[in-house]
Enzyme design. Structure first.
Site, PDB file in Angstrom:
ATOM      1  N   SER A  54     -12.353  27.676 -26.447  1.00  9.83           N
ATOM      2  CA  SER A  54     -12.472  26.454 -27.241  1.00  9.83           C
ATOM      3  C   SER A  54     -11.295  26.378 -28.207  1.00  9.83           C
ATOM      4  O   SER A  54     -10.838  27.404 -28.712  1.00  9.83           O
ATOM      5  CB  SER A  54     -13.785  26.477 -28.016  1.00  9.83           C
ATOM      6  OG  SER A  54     -13.702  25.635 -29.149  1.00  9.83           O
TER       7      SER A  54
ATOM      8  N   SER B  84       0.826  -1.215   0.000  1.00 11.46           N
ATOM      9  CA  SER B  84       0.000   0.000   0.000  1.00 11.46           C
ATOM     10  C   SER B  84       0.854   1.257   0.000  1.00 11.46           C
ATOM     11  O   SER B  84       0.330   2.359   0.091  1.00 11.46           O
ATOM     12  CB  SER B  84      -0.929  -0.007   1.210  1.00 11.46           C
ATOM     13  OG  SER B  84      -0.174  -0.124   2.408  1.00 11.46           O
TER      14      SER B  84
ATOM     15  N   ASN C 140      -1.905  -2.440  13.250  1.00 15.99           N
ATOM     16  CA  ASN C 140      -3.345  -2.172  13.264  1.00 15.99           C
ATOM     17  C   ASN C 140      -3.698  -0.921  14.063  1.00 15.99           C
ATOM     18  O   ASN C 140      -4.484  -0.075  13.612  1.00 15.99           O
ATOM     19  CB  ASN C 140      -4.102  -3.378  13.827  1.00 15.99           C
ATOM     20  CG  ASN C 140      -3.891  -4.619  12.977  1.00 15.99           C
ATOM     21  OD1 ASN C 140      -3.324  -4.533  11.891  1.00 15.99           O
ATOM     22  ND2 ASN C 140      -4.338  -5.763  13.470  1.00 15.99           N
TER      23      ASN C 140
ATOM     24  N   GLU D  21     -18.169  23.302 -14.366  1.00 17.29           N
ATOM     25  CA  GLU D  21     -18.544  21.940 -14.785  1.00 17.29           C
ATOM     26  C   GLU D  21     -17.707  20.893 -14.041  1.00 17.29           C
ATOM     27  O   GLU D  21     -18.203  19.822 -13.696  1.00 17.29           O
ATOM     28  CB  GLU D  21     -18.379  21.801 -16.300  1.00 17.29           C
ATOM     29  CG  GLU D  21     -19.436  22.604 -17.042  1.00 17.29           C
ATOM     30  CD  GLU D  21     -19.106  22.823 -18.520  1.00 17.29           C
ATOM     31  OE1 GLU D  21     -20.051  22.959 -19.301  1.00 17.29           O
ATOM     32  OE2 GLU D  21     -17.924  22.870 -18.886  1.00 17.29           O
TER      33      GLU D  21
ATOM     34  N   HIS E  83     -38.502  24.624 -10.236  1.00 19.17           N
ATOM     35  CA  HIS E  83     -38.607  23.778 -11.446  1.00 19.17           C
ATOM     36  C   HIS E  83     -37.946  24.446 -12.654  1.00 19.17           C
ATOM     37  O   HIS E  83     -38.353  24.223 -13.794  1.00 19.17           O
ATOM     38  CB  HIS E  83     -40.072  23.475 -11.800  1.00 19.17           C
ATOM     39  CG  HIS E  83     -40.891  23.003 -10.641  1.00 19.17           C
ATOM     40  ND1 HIS E  83     -41.068  21.674 -10.332  1.00 19.17           N
ATOM     41  CD2 HIS E  83     -41.572  23.692  -9.688  1.00 19.17           C
ATOM     42  CE1 HIS E  83     -41.835  21.562  -9.250  1.00 19.17           C
ATOM     43  NE2 HIS E  83     -42.139  22.781  -8.834  1.00 19.17           N
TER      44      HIS E  83
HETATM   45  N1  ARG Z   1      -0.896  -1.138   5.290  1.00 19.67           N
HETATM   46  C1  ARG Z   1      -1.828  -1.580   6.238  1.00 19.67           C
HETATM   47  C2  ARG Z   1      -3.129  -0.770   6.116  1.00 19.67           C
HETATM   48  O1  ARG Z   1      -3.081   0.262   5.570  1.00 19.67           O
HETATM   49  C3  ARG Z   1      -1.293  -1.458   7.610  1.00 19.67           C
HETATM   50  C4  ARG Z   1      -1.906  -2.421   8.601  1.00 19.67           C
HETATM   51  C5  ARG Z   1      -1.482  -3.810   8.296  1.00 19.67           C
HETATM   52  N2  ARG Z   1      -1.956  -4.696   9.305  1.00 19.67           N
HETATM   53  C6  ARG Z   1      -2.021  -6.014   9.101  1.00 19.67           C
HETATM   54  N3  ARG Z   1      -2.518  -6.732  10.053  1.00 19.67           N
HETATM   55  N4  ARG Z   1      -1.634  -6.553   7.974  1.00 19.67           N
HETATM   56  O2  ARG Z   1      -4.188  -1.177   6.544  1.00 19.67           O
END
Ligand code: ARG
Length: 457
Positions: free
Chosen positions: A277, A23, A110, A290, A156
């Protein structure tokens, strides 16, 4: 560095799986919050007696150093950096060696990611709040400037009743006022600290979670560790507030697009907020409006996407939650771009009061015709029917209501008398609507004062 879970699993993650799992491209935006949260965690570990003063000092200075690298762009991410948390921990190890391994004591990604994300969102929410206030300030200034301008009010998209242009500007101010309130309420629920909740069951070390929350600027520590790592209500609430802000901008934009057509000619956008344009030399296009309208659709999608991701999650942390950040980042980016442009555009557009006045026809005063009869004691339903007949008769005769002979009115209802002429004065129609919230100049001035005094203005 290998993955964080070597020990239990062997051989490393498949390359394709690793790409899906990672990520970092998204959550690298959390770097400052991750460093901040980690430094606070070092302090908490130290207070709990889990780090010596020297270890704490070395970890903190390593974190500060890598924070500077991240800030200057000198930080080099490694292919194995799954996410920002992994990257920070990996680099810390490179910089300070052994004590780096103690940083993650009693902490899980977490509770870490939930903390980072909340910290980021609190700051982003404040920036958006500022932008909303900025746009409100422009609307107030516009309302003050355009007090003398009368426009046709529509329902309307059909001509309905005359209103002050200031009244119309302020109608959008109040929508944004509710948005500002919503952001503030969402903020109070986001300002709860998950750190110290561990993976789900709480941390096994004597961490002072209240002190930790305070150090990070949260107003309290989350009371339940399972909820603390699962809860993404703050993200959903933020996205709802963002979507509604987007919808408010979109509705405003839609009207302004219409009003700036040659057919209406009520206003003209400043060249700095219009586009041309590539083909048609005469064009002046409202692209920015827009885009404000178009991007509001995207904001709605970001909200529903997150809600759908949350809906089936059984408990605590599930990797689905990794999908929470992109919509929030994107929503914040959209509003950060749209709100200031809306402000600049509103501030600089020019209004054509003559065109607005010319678009007010006698038919828009038909309600005043009925009200005239009401003042003579006629029940409103009867008065409405009589005024309706007058409208119909005038259409048959192809003349304006005010041009129709008095005898025609008399034939429709005997209570129509010669003082009828006043019903056709726009100024009178406006000033009669003097009850709170109405469009009479006096009422609008009071409303303007309220808008200025409002908390968020
Ligand atoms: N990259 C993870 C997220 O954004 C971090 C937490 C990962 N935790 C785990 N138990 N794999 O959620």
């Amino acid at each position: 560095m290998k993955q964080l879970w070597t020990g239990r699993l062997e051989g490393g993650l498949d390359a394709k799986a690793s790409a899906l799992n990672a990520s970092l491209p998204v959550d690298r935006r959390l770097w400052a919050q991750d460093v901040r949260g980690s430094i606070a965690w070092v302090h908490a570990l130290r207070r709990a007696g889990l780090l010596t003063a020297e270890e704490a000092r070395r970890i903190e200075s390593g974190l500060t150093q890598l924070g500077e690298e991240l800030s200057s762009g000198a930080f080099v991410f490694a292919p194995t950096d799954e996410d920002i948390h992994t990257a920070v921990e990996r680099r810390l190890g490179e910089l300070i060696g052994e004590p780096a391994g103690k940083l993650h004591t009693g902490r899980s990604r977490n509770d870490q990611v939930a903390t980072d994300f909340r910290l980021w969102l609190l700051e982003a929410g404040d920036r958006i709040q500022e932008d909303v206030r900025g746009l409100q300030a422009v609307l107030v200034a516009r309302a003050e400037r355009d007090l003398g301008t009368v426009m046709p009010g529509y329902t309307h998209t059909q001509r309905a009743q005359p209103v002050l242009l200031s009244h119309w500007w302020l109608s959008h101010f109040w929508a944004l006022e509710r948005d500002a309130g919503r952001l503030e309420e969402a903020r109070s629920r986001a300002a709860v600290c998950p750190l110290g909740s561990g993976a789900l069951a709480g941390t096994a070390f004597p961490i002072d979670r209240e002190a930790l929350a305070t150090e990070l600027g949260f107003s309290s520590a989350a009371p339940n560790s399972i909820d603390a790592v699962s809860d993404r209500d703050f993200a959903a609430e933020f996205l709802f507030a963002a979507a509604l802000i987007g919808i408010h901008c979109s509705r405003m934009a839609d009207a302004l697009i219409l009003f700036s057509t040659a057919e209406f000619g009520f206003l003209e956008l400043d060249d700095a907020f219009a586009t041309g344009s590539s083909l048609m030399p005469q064009k002046k296009n409202p692209d920015l409006l827009e885009l404000a309208r178009g991007k509001s659709g995207r904001l709605i999608g970001l909200l529903t996407g997150l809600l759908a991701a949350l809906k089936g999650l059984p408990s605590a942390y599930d990797k689905d939650l990794q999908e929470d950040k992109l919509p929030v980042f994107e929503a914040a980016d959209i509003l950060g771009a749209v709100l200031p442009v809306m402000g600049g555009l509103l501030e600089t557009l020019s209004v054509n009061p003559e065109k607005m006045a010319a678009a007010i026809d006698d038919g828009m005063l038909a309600t005043d015709l009925a009200d005239y009869l009401v003042r003579k004691g006629i029940p409103f339903r009867q008065a409405h029917a009589a005024a309706g007949k007058a409208v119909r008769r005038a259409i048959e005769m192809r003349i304006g209501l005010s041009k129709m002979e008095w005898s025609e009115y008399q034939a429709i209802h005997p209570a129509f008398e010669k003082d009828l002429a006043d019903a056709f004065r726009v100024e009178s129609a406006l000033s009669r609507r003097n009850a709170l919230g109405g469009t009479a100049p006096e009422a609008v001035k009071e409303q303007l004062a309220k808008a200025k005094a409002a908390r968020h203005a």
